[in-house]
Design a protein around this motif. Structure first.
Motif, PDB file in Angstrom:
ATOM      1  N   UNK A  90      14.167   4.298 -21.321  1.00 20.42           N
ATOM      2  CA  UNK A  90      14.899   5.368 -20.659  1.00 20.42           C
ATOM      3  C   UNK A  90      13.952   6.264 -19.879  1.00 20.42           C
ATOM      4  N   UNK A  91      12.827   6.623 -20.492  1.00 24.13           N
ATOM      5  CA  UNK A  91      11.836   7.449 -19.784  1.00 24.13           C
ATOM      6  C   UNK A  91      11.336   6.748 -18.531  1.00 24.13           C
ATOM      7  N   UNK A  92      10.975   5.482 -18.681  1.00 26.77           N
ATOM      8  CA  UNK A  92      10.446   4.745 -17.531  1.00 26.77           C
ATOM      9  C   UNK A  92      11.497   4.571 -16.445  1.00 26.77           C
ATOM     10  N   UNK A  93      12.761   4.394 -16.835  1.00 26.80           N
ATOM     11  CA  UNK A  93      13.826   4.252 -15.838  1.00 26.80           C
ATOM     12  C   UNK A  93      13.955   5.516 -15.000  1.00 26.80           C
ATOM     13  N   UNK A  94      13.967   6.674 -15.674  1.00 30.66           N
ATOM     14  CA  UNK A  94      14.069   7.942 -14.952  1.00 30.66           C
ATOM     15  C   UNK A  94      12.884   8.120 -14.007  1.00 30.66           C
ATOM     16  N   UNK A  95      11.673   7.855 -14.513  1.00 28.24           N
ATOM     17  CA  UNK A  95      10.481   8.034 -13.685  1.00 28.24           C
ATOM     18  C   UNK A  95      10.401   7.054 -12.539  1.00 28.24           C
ATOM     19  N   UNK A  96      10.670   5.769 -12.816  1.00 26.20           N
ATOM     20  CA  UNK A  96      10.519   4.748 -11.789  1.00 26.20           C
ATOM     21  C   UNK A  96      11.569   4.907 -10.688  1.00 26.20           C
ATOM     22  N   UNK A  97      12.809   5.213 -11.056  1.00 26.88           N
ATOM     23  CA  UNK A  97      13.839   5.399 -10.035  1.00 26.88           C
ATOM     24  C   UNK A  97      13.538   6.625  -9.177  1.00 26.88           C
ATOM     25  N   UNK A  98      12.939   7.648  -9.771  1.00 27.70           N
ATOM     26  CA  UNK A  98      12.531   8.817  -8.985  1.00 27.70           C
ATOM     27  C   UNK A  98      11.455   8.430  -7.974  1.00 27.70           C
ATOM     28  N   UNK A  99      10.493   7.630  -8.411  1.00 30.49           N
ATOM     29  CA  UNK A  99       9.434   7.176  -7.497  1.00 30.49           C
ATOM     30  C   UNK A  99      10.006   6.308  -6.376  1.00 30.49           C
ATOM     31  N   UNK A 100      10.942   5.436  -6.712  1.00 30.46           N
ATOM     32  CA  UNK A 100      11.561   4.579  -5.690  1.00 30.46           C
ATOM     33  C   UNK A 100      12.286   5.415  -4.642  1.00 30.46           C
ATOM     34  N   UNK A 101      13.062   6.392  -5.093  1.00 31.22           N
ATOM     35  CA  UNK A 101      13.786   7.242  -4.146  1.00 31.22           C
ATOM     36  C   UNK A 101      12.826   8.008  -3.260  1.00 31.22           C
ATOM     37  N   UNK A 102      11.711   8.475  -3.824  1.00 35.47           N
ATOM     38  CA  UNK A 102      10.731   9.238  -3.041  1.00 35.47           C
ATOM     39  C   UNK A 102       9.938   8.345  -2.099  1.00 35.47           C
ATOM     40  N   UNK A 103      10.063   7.035  -2.243  1.00 35.24           N
ATOM     41  CA  UNK A 103       9.439   6.082  -1.322  1.00 35.24           C
ATOM     42  C   UNK A 103      10.414   5.675  -0.220  1.00 35.24           C
ATOM     43  N   UNK A 104      11.653   6.110  -0.322  1.00 30.60           N
ATOM     44  CA  UNK A 104      12.660   5.721   0.667  1.00 30.60           C
ATOM     45  C   UNK A 104      13.389   4.454   0.295  1.00 30.60           C
ATOM     46  N   UNK A 105      13.349   4.073  -0.994  1.00 34.19           N
ATOM     47  CA  UNK A 105      14.061   2.882  -1.450  1.00 34.19           C
ATOM     48  C   UNK A 105      15.408   3.268  -2.035  1.00 34.19           C
ATOM     49  N   UNK A 106      16.354   2.347  -1.954  1.00 26.70           N
ATOM     50  CA  UNK A 106      17.607   2.492  -2.684  1.00 26.70           C
ATOM     51  C   UNK A 106      17.308   2.300  -4.168  1.00 26.70           C
ATOM     52  N   UNK A 107      18.177   2.839  -5.033  1.00 24.48           N
ATOM     53  CA  UNK A 107      17.953   2.727  -6.472  1.00 24.48           C
ATOM     54  C   UNK A 107      19.085   1.931  -7.120  1.00 24.48           C
ATOM     55  N   UNK A 145       0.807  -1.222   0.000  1.00 19.57           N
ATOM     56  CA  UNK A 145       0.000   0.000   0.000  1.00 19.57           C
ATOM     57  C   UNK A 145       0.845   1.279   0.000  1.00 19.57           C
ATOM     58  N   UNK A 146       2.170   1.148  -0.009  1.00 19.10           N
ATOM     59  CA  UNK A 146       3.027   2.327   0.098  1.00 19.10           C
ATOM     60  C   UNK A 146       2.948   3.181  -1.165  1.00 19.10           C
ATOM     61  N   UNK A 147       3.105   4.501  -1.002  1.00 17.39           N
ATOM     62  CA  UNK A 147       3.140   5.423  -2.128  1.00 17.39           C
ATOM     63  C   UNK A 147       4.278   6.415  -1.924  1.00 17.39           C
ATOM     64  N   UNK A 148       4.772   7.005  -3.011  1.00 15.11           N
ATOM     65  CA  UNK A 148       5.873   7.976  -2.873  1.00 15.11           C
ATOM     66  C   UNK A 148       5.446   9.206  -2.090  1.00 15.11           C
ATOM     67  N   UNK A 149       6.421   9.836  -1.456  1.00 17.45           N
ATOM     68  CA  UNK A 149       6.174  11.068  -0.701  1.00 17.45           C
ATOM     69  C   UNK A 149       6.820  12.237  -1.425  1.00 17.45           C
ATOM     70  N   UNK A 150       6.145  13.396  -1.420  1.00 23.28           N
ATOM     71  CA  UNK A 150       6.708  14.607  -2.014  1.00 23.28           C
ATOM     72  C   UNK A 150       7.260  15.547  -0.956  1.00 23.28           C
ATOM     73  N   UNK A 151       7.328  15.077   0.302  1.00 25.35           N
ATOM     74  CA  UNK A 151       7.885  15.857   1.409  1.00 25.35           C
ATOM     75  C   UNK A 151       9.379  15.551   1.511  1.00 25.35           C
TER      76      UNK A 151
END
Length: 789
Positions: free
Chosen positions: A344-361, A33-39
């Motif tokens: 390439x587009x999906x890699x940039x977007x997905x890694x950004x979402x992972x980082x904003x969730x507190x995941x390593x990339x 249920x986790x989602x990325x944070x913009x804080x």
């Protein structure tokens, strides 16, 4: 975050992979249920906790989550007055125990490797031993209520076991009776409906007229009859069973009451345990993906180093290097569709979402990611020509929605911008959209087929061209993103490689606009230069790695040398201590003999006796002291020493008087009958001349004349090293006293052991100024020429 964007960028698949690493259903539910944070501060806090969990995972192999269950439903039912069953109560007790074990583990770990975020997250975990011990005292590990749960239950079960034993004994007597055995289908006792019965053949049912039939087999050949003799005993057992159930119910109500009192505390504890499991699940995913901790910022800056799409096989994915938000805020990826632009587009977007969730990339150390307030994406495969209108409409609907929601802190990803309509209109619309988004200040990565956008990216400040590399030789894409190099059409090159006739190719090239040809030529030149630069960079990187390897190897060898040197020095010092003790007594003996000779000869001491005595003195007192070991105080006092002063020769441990000075560094000292030239740093002042007693010199004149038997060469061939060193020492002393400036030591060539040992000895000898191998005509490598001081 828009759920459609999460679906487009395949974020939900990452959540599924994350949930697979959870150890409990609590962590699994949290991961799903986790989602990325913009804080920005919240993202930093999440990444810090993940980093600590990765450290624990690396050092300890993970954290203990054994016994922890999601007991929130049971806690809620206890809170509203329901009664919990033994299994639910056991899960609650095990969760309390598991939570305490995990909390203690993290606290112990924190004492050696600080993990403050995890310790803080574990703070709400309850250690309610009272509830745990109360449940464990009543329920065993198989979720059965223990006899000791209450005195009444213990009494009931004791009576129940007695009654069961009597009923079985009664039936066993019956089935062992021969007359009854022939009536039974099998000689065994079974149960039907909590009552003991025996299997009787159908034709003998009349023989048990007083008994009760409880069941029959499927064929009807066997009847399960409760004989009249055990009806009373079975009734008693039934009554005891009911009493047992009522007593167990009382015990469960009592235990549920204990749980209800601590329900709120335990609920908070369970949620904290779920959060900890979720954090360690992120650590497990980081290990699986070989991911690293990104450096976060809120300045719109993104720099990926060898970024990999986490859902593609690491053996086949091509790493992505891209930088956005520093010198340029928009990247326009042009060129034909080669299958790598969308990834390439999906890699940039997905890694950004992972980082904003507190995941390593999955990228190299030092990669930087940004916390965006939102990520927007319009990514989809082109459809057929018949569906072009609906494709264009779909793209425009998405883009209009993006334009309404985006802010200067947003990331916008657009795939095949302007596709699905007339090329001229599509390219014009694409430029207008990019210009509008760029002015807002968003970070943009867009892909397009239109070559007109190359000029826009080239001319517009803050916008840069990029393309996907294509190998014309193999007619296949390499899937590498080349930032700074616009895409070019490879149609002519591919057609030529496939064998299209040259006249057709030349005609086609003639229809291409001159400006387009110049652009294509320019791009080809850029690609050639880039390839050359990349090769040079790769070569330089290899050389740097080789230099680094050699440097590390040299450092290792140097460290080994230091260790070996220290060992040898320690051993030498140990041997020196013993030699000094022995040397002192021998030195004193030599001095006494010198005095005796002086008295006996009365000034006419023969030269060879004096030489021999001095040699023995030198051997008795080896030079064990390093010049640096001379006490600083002695060096300071040595500066004031003059003629007539009483001094101590530190290296010999003997007293004497200064009789002459030689410049600033040396002095001649009278030691009994012996005069020696000594370095002033080896002298320690005892009494100045005005306080010292008059010097009573022994008139022992030593006439140094070159004896006819003394030669300037020593032949040591055939001697071993020890014998050679003794002879050489004597020879050098005699040569020094006779004033020879240069002598020859003949050791022969042989294995070189004698030559090496003697040259090592010359290096330390006090009379030797320098040495070398003999020249041509002097004996060559078989002779060492020694120059004396």
């Amino acid at each position: 975050m828009n759920p459609k964007v999460l679906h487009t960028l395949e974020y939900y698949k990452i959540r599924t992979k994350l949930a697979d690493h959870a150890a409990t259903s609590l962590g699994k539910s949290r991961a799903e249920s986790v989602e990325p944070s913009s804080d920005f501060e919240e993202v930093k806090r999440l990444l810090k906790a993940t980093d600590e969990a990765v450290k624990v995972d690396r050092l300890k192999g993970g954290a203990p989550f054994g016994g922890i269950r999601d007991v929130r439903a049971a806690l809620h039912r206890a809170r509203i007055g329901g009664t919990l069953n033994p299994a639910e109560l056991l899960d609650i007790a095990n969760t309390i125990a598991g939570g305490r074990k995990l909390k203690r583990f993290l606290q112990t770990m924190d004492e050696h490797e600080p993990i403050p975020s995890l310790v803080e997250a574990a703070e709400p975990v309850s250690e309610n031993r009272a509830v745990e011990e109360k449940i464990k005292s009543c329920i065993d590990d198989q979720a059965d209520v223990l006899d000791s749960a209450s005195p009444e239950l213990s009494r009931i079960r004791s009576e129940l076991r007695t009654s069961e034993s009597r009923a079985r004994e009664k039936l066993e007597q019956m089935i062992r009776t021969p007359s009854i055995q022939k009536m039974l289908q099998d000689a065994l006792i079974t149960m039907r409906g909590d009552r003991y019965v025996i299997p009787v053949k159908q034709e003998y049912r009349g023989s048990f007229s007083g008994g009760m039939i409880h069941d029959q087999s499927a064929s009807g050949a066997t009847l399960f009859i409760e004989p009249e003799a055990v009806v009373t005993l079975n009734n008693k057992l039934r009554e005891l069973k009911l009493k047992e159930e009522r007593e167990i119910e009382k015990i469960l109500i009592m235990l549920t009451g204990f749980v209800a009192e601590a329900a709120d505390e335990l609920t908070v504890s369970v949620e904290a345990l779920g959060e900890l499991d979720f954090v360690f699940a992120k650590a497990g995913l980081a290990r699986e993906l070989k991911a690293t901790l990104p450096v976060m910022n809120d300045r719109g800056f993104l720099k990926l180093k060898k970024g990999r799409h986490p859902l593609l096989s690491p053996d086949h994915v091509v790493p992505l290097d891209v930088e956005l938000g520093n010198q340029f805020a928009s990247i326009i990826v042009t060129g034909p569709n080669t299958g790598g632009k969308t990834v390439s587009l999906k890699t940039i977007g997905l890694l950004s979402l992972m980082a904003m969730t507190g995941m390593f990339i999955p990228a190299q150390d030092g990669s930087q990611m940004c916390v965006f307030d939102a990520i927007y994406a319009d990514i989809g495969d082109e459809q057929s020509i018949e569906q072009s209108l609906s494709t264009f409409s779909s793209h425009m609907t998405n883009i209009i929605s993006i334009l309404k929601g985006m802010t200067p802190k947003s990331l916008v990803l657009l795939d095949e911008l302007g596709a699905g309509t007339d090329p001229s209109e599509g390219s014009a619309l694409a430029i207008a959209l990019l210009e509008y988004i760029h002015r807002i200040g968003c970070r943009v990565v867009a892909t397009t087929h239109y070559s007109e956008l190359k000029a826009y990216a080239f001319e517009r400040k803050g916008v840069i061209n990029a393309s996907m590399e294509f190998d014309v030789q193999t007619l296949s894409p390499t899937y590498r993103l080349l930032v700074g190099v616009p895409g070019r059409s490879n149609a002519f090159a591919i057609a030529e490689r496939l064998g299209l006739p040259r006249p057709i190719l030349e005609m086609a090239r003639g229809h291409v606009d001159e400006d387009d040809r110049r652009v294509e030529t320019m791009i080809a030149s850029l690609e050639a230069n880039r390839a050359t630069t990349e090769a040079e960079r790769s070569k330089a990187e290899q050389m740097r790695a080789e230099v680094e390897r050699l440097r590390n190897q040299l450092e290792d060898e140097r460290e080994k040398f230091r260790e070996q040197r220290d060992k040898l020095m320690a051993r030498a010092e140990e041997e020196a201590r013993g030699a000094v003790a022995k040397a002192r007594s021998e030195a004193e003996e030599v001095i006494r003999e010198l005095r005796r000779l002086a008295l006996e000869e009365r000034g006419a001491v023969k030269e060879h006796k004096l030489i021999d005595a001095k040699r023995r003195l030198d051997q008795a007192v080896p030079e064990l002291r390093d010049k640096r070991a001379v006490p600083k105080a002695a060096k300071k006092r040595a500066e004031t020493i003059g003629i007539g002063d009483e001094v101590r020769v530190v290296s010999l441990g003997q007293k004497g008087h200064v009789v002459d000075m030689h410049g600033e560094t040396e002095a001649t000292v009278q030691l009994g009958i012996l005069k020696m030239k000594v370095n002033k740093s080896d002298l320690e002042l005892i009494k100045p001349a005005q306080d010292a007693k008059p010097v009573q010199q022994v008139t022992a004149s030593v006439k140094r004349s070159r004896d006819e038997n003394i030669r300037t060469e020593l032949d040591l061939r055939g001697s071993n090293l020890e014998e050679a060193m003794i002879e050489t020492d004597r020879f050098l002393d005699e040569s020094f006293l006779n004033g020879f400036g240069q002598v020859y030591i003949i050791h022969g060539k042989g294995t070189g052991v004698l030559r090496t040992g003697l040259q090592e000895y010359f290096r330390r000898h006090k009379h030797v100024k320098s040495y070398r191998l003999g020249n041509y005509g002097e004996g060559g490598a078989g002779v060492t020429v020694v120059e004396l001081k």
